[in-house]
Design a protein around this motif. Structure first.
Motif, mmCIF file in Angstrom:
data_model
loop_
_atom_site.group_PDB
_atom_site.id
_atom_site.type_symbol
_atom_site.label_atom_id
_atom_site.label_comp_id
_atom_site.label_asym_id
_atom_site.label_seq_id
_atom_site.Cartn_x
_atom_site.Cartn_y
_atom_site.Cartn_z
ATOM 1 N N MET A 1 9.097 24.531 28.666
ATOM 2 C CA MET A 1 7.798 24.656 28.073
ATOM 3 C C MET A 1 6.787 24.004 29.011
ATOM 4 O O MET A 1 6.931 22.863 29.384
ATOM 5 C CB MET A 1 7.817 23.959 26.722
ATOM 6 N N GLY A 2 5.789 24.742 29.389
ATOM 7 C CA GLY A 2 4.782 24.216 30.285
ATOM 8 C C GLY A 2 3.731 23.424 29.537
ATOM 9 O O GLY A 2 3.546 23.555 28.331
ATOM 10 N N THR A 3 3.088 22.577 30.274
ATOM 11 C CA THR A 3 2.002 21.811 29.690
ATOM 12 C C THR A 3 0.828 21.829 30.650
ATOM 13 O O THR A 3 0.999 21.813 31.857
ATOM 14 C CB THR A 3 2.401 20.351 29.423
ATOM 15 N N ALA A 4 -0.330 21.892 30.109
ATOM 16 C CA ALA A 4 -1.546 21.821 30.910
ATOM 17 C C ALA A 4 -2.326 20.607 30.449
ATOM 18 O O ALA A 4 -2.306 20.244 29.286
ATOM 19 C CB ALA A 4 -2.378 23.082 30.754
ATOM 20 N N ARG A 5 -2.984 19.981 31.377
ATOM 21 C CA ARG A 5 -3.793 18.817 31.020
ATOM 22 C C ARG A 5 -5.239 19.111 31.382
ATOM 23 O O ARG A 5 -5.522 19.908 32.261
ATOM 24 C CB ARG A 5 -3.300 17.565 31.730
ATOM 25 N N ARG A 6 -6.112 18.462 30.691
ATOM 26 C CA ARG A 6 -7.534 18.633 30.958
ATOM 27 C C ARG A 6 -7.984 17.483 31.848
ATOM 28 O O ARG A 6 -7.837 16.312 31.492
ATOM 29 C CB ARG A 6 -8.305 18.627 29.646
ATOM 30 N N GLY A 7 -8.515 17.817 33.001
ATOM 31 C CA GLY A 7 -8.950 16.802 33.950
ATOM 32 C C GLY A 7 -10.282 16.187 33.568
ATOM 33 O O GLY A 7 -10.936 16.587 32.601
ATOM 34 N N GLU A 8 -10.686 15.202 34.346
ATOM 35 C CA GLU A 8 -11.955 14.525 34.090
ATOM 36 C C GLU A 8 -13.143 15.459 34.264
ATOM 37 O O GLU A 8 -14.201 15.241 33.690
ATOM 38 C CB GLU A 8 -12.099 13.330 35.022
ATOM 39 N N ASP A 9 -12.980 16.512 35.064
ATOM 40 C CA ASP A 9 -14.062 17.475 35.288
ATOM 41 C C ASP A 9 -14.123 18.545 34.208
ATOM 42 O O ASP A 9 -14.956 19.448 34.277
ATOM 43 C CB ASP A 9 -13.927 18.120 36.657
ATOM 44 N N GLY A 10 -13.232 18.472 33.189
ATOM 45 C CA GLY A 10 -13.238 19.431 32.086
ATOM 46 C C GLY A 10 -12.461 20.696 32.373
ATOM 47 O O GLY A 10 -12.493 21.640 31.594
ATOM 48 N N ARG A 11 -11.716 20.744 33.480
ATOM 49 C CA ARG A 11 -10.929 21.926 33.841
ATOM 50 C C ARG A 11 -9.462 21.687 33.514
ATOM 51 O O ARG A 11 -8.973 20.561 33.525
ATOM 52 C CB ARG A 11 -11.088 22.234 35.321
ATOM 53 N N TYR A 12 -8.757 22.776 33.206
ATOM 54 C CA TYR A 12 -7.334 22.706 32.862
ATOM 55 C C TYR A 12 -6.488 22.871 34.116
ATOM 56 O O TYR A 12 -6.748 23.738 34.942
ATOM 57 C CB TYR A 12 -6.972 23.790 31.856
ATOM 58 N N HIS A 13 -5.453 22.040 34.237
ATOM 59 C CA HIS A 13 -4.533 22.087 35.363
ATOM 60 C C HIS A 13 -3.116 22.086 34.806
ATOM 61 O O HIS A 13 -2.813 21.389 33.850
ATOM 62 C CB HIS A 13 -4.726 20.882 36.281
ATOM 63 N N GLY A 14 -2.242 22.889 35.380
ATOM 64 C CA GLY A 14 -0.861 22.977 34.916
ATOM 65 C C GLY A 14 -0.561 24.366 34.388
ATOM 66 O O GLY A 14 -1.265 25.332 34.696
ATOM 67 N N ASP A 15 0.500 24.495 33.605
ATOM 68 C CA ASP A 15 0.950 25.779 33.072
ATOM 69 C C ASP A 15 0.954 25.750 31.552
ATOM 70 O O ASP A 15 1.294 24.745 30.941
ATOM 71 C CB ASP A 15 2.372 26.090 33.535
ATOM 72 N N LEU A 16 0.595 26.889 30.953
ATOM 73 C CA LEU A 16 0.714 27.086 29.509
ATOM 74 C C LEU A 16 1.458 28.392 29.267
ATOM 75 O O LEU A 16 1.317 29.338 30.042
ATOM 76 C CB LEU A 16 -0.666 27.180 28.849
ATOM 77 N N PRO A 17 2.258 28.478 28.194
ATOM 78 C CA PRO A 17 2.969 29.726 27.910
ATOM 79 C C PRO A 17 2.055 30.783 27.289
ATOM 80 O O PRO A 17 1.139 30.457 26.534
ATOM 81 C CB PRO A 17 4.059 29.297 26.929
ATOM 82 N N CYS A 18 2.318 32.051 27.608
ATOM 83 C CA CYS A 18 1.630 33.163 26.966
ATOM 84 C C CYS A 18 2.013 33.152 25.490
ATOM 85 O O CYS A 18 3.176 32.933 25.144
ATOM 86 C CB CYS A 18 2.050 34.480 27.619
ATOM 87 N N ARG A 19 1.060 33.398 24.606
ATOM 88 C CA ARG A 19 1.352 33.380 23.171
ATOM 89 C C ARG A 19 2.218 34.548 22.742
ATOM 90 O O ARG A 19 2.821 34.514 21.690
ATOM 91 C CB ARG A 19 0.054 33.382 22.369
ATOM 92 N N TRP A 20 2.280 35.603 23.529
ATOM 93 C CA TRP A 20 3.054 36.787 23.144
ATOM 94 C C TRP A 20 4.467 36.753 23.713
ATOM 95 O O TRP A 20 5.432 36.943 23.012
ATOM 96 C CB TRP A 20 2.330 38.052 23.604
ATOM 97 N N CYS A 21 4.592 36.500 25.034
ATOM 98 C CA CYS A 21 5.903 36.633 25.678
ATOM 99 C C CYS A 21 6.456 35.319 26.241
ATOM 100 O O CYS A 21 7.540 35.317 26.823
ATOM 101 C CB CYS A 21 5.821 37.667 26.794
#
Length: 58
Positions: A1-21
């Motif tokens: 399971m991937g995880t993404a984090r929100r950086g100090e600049d407000g951008r997402y970094h990392g991986d998130l799973p597709c909700r469908w597949c």
């Protein structure tokens, strides 16, 4: 399971799973998280939701 984090600049970094597949999607510094592989998976989700609502009325 991937995880993404929100950086100090407000951008997402990392991986998130597709909700469908459940395929991992690289966020690559996006401002809003990418939740689906492409437009087709998003469309299938909306159509399935609408179908459930319509059939639930009967």
């Amino acid at each position: 399971m991937g995880t993404a984090r929100r950086g100090e600049d407000g951008r997402y970094h990392g991986d998130l799973p597709c909700r469908w597949c459940e395929a991992l999607l690289a966020q690559n510094g996006r401002r809003r998280p990418k939740l689906y592989c492409g437009g087709w998976h998003r469309t299938k989700t909306y159509v399935a939701w609408c179908g459930t609502v319509i059939f639930g009325l009967f």
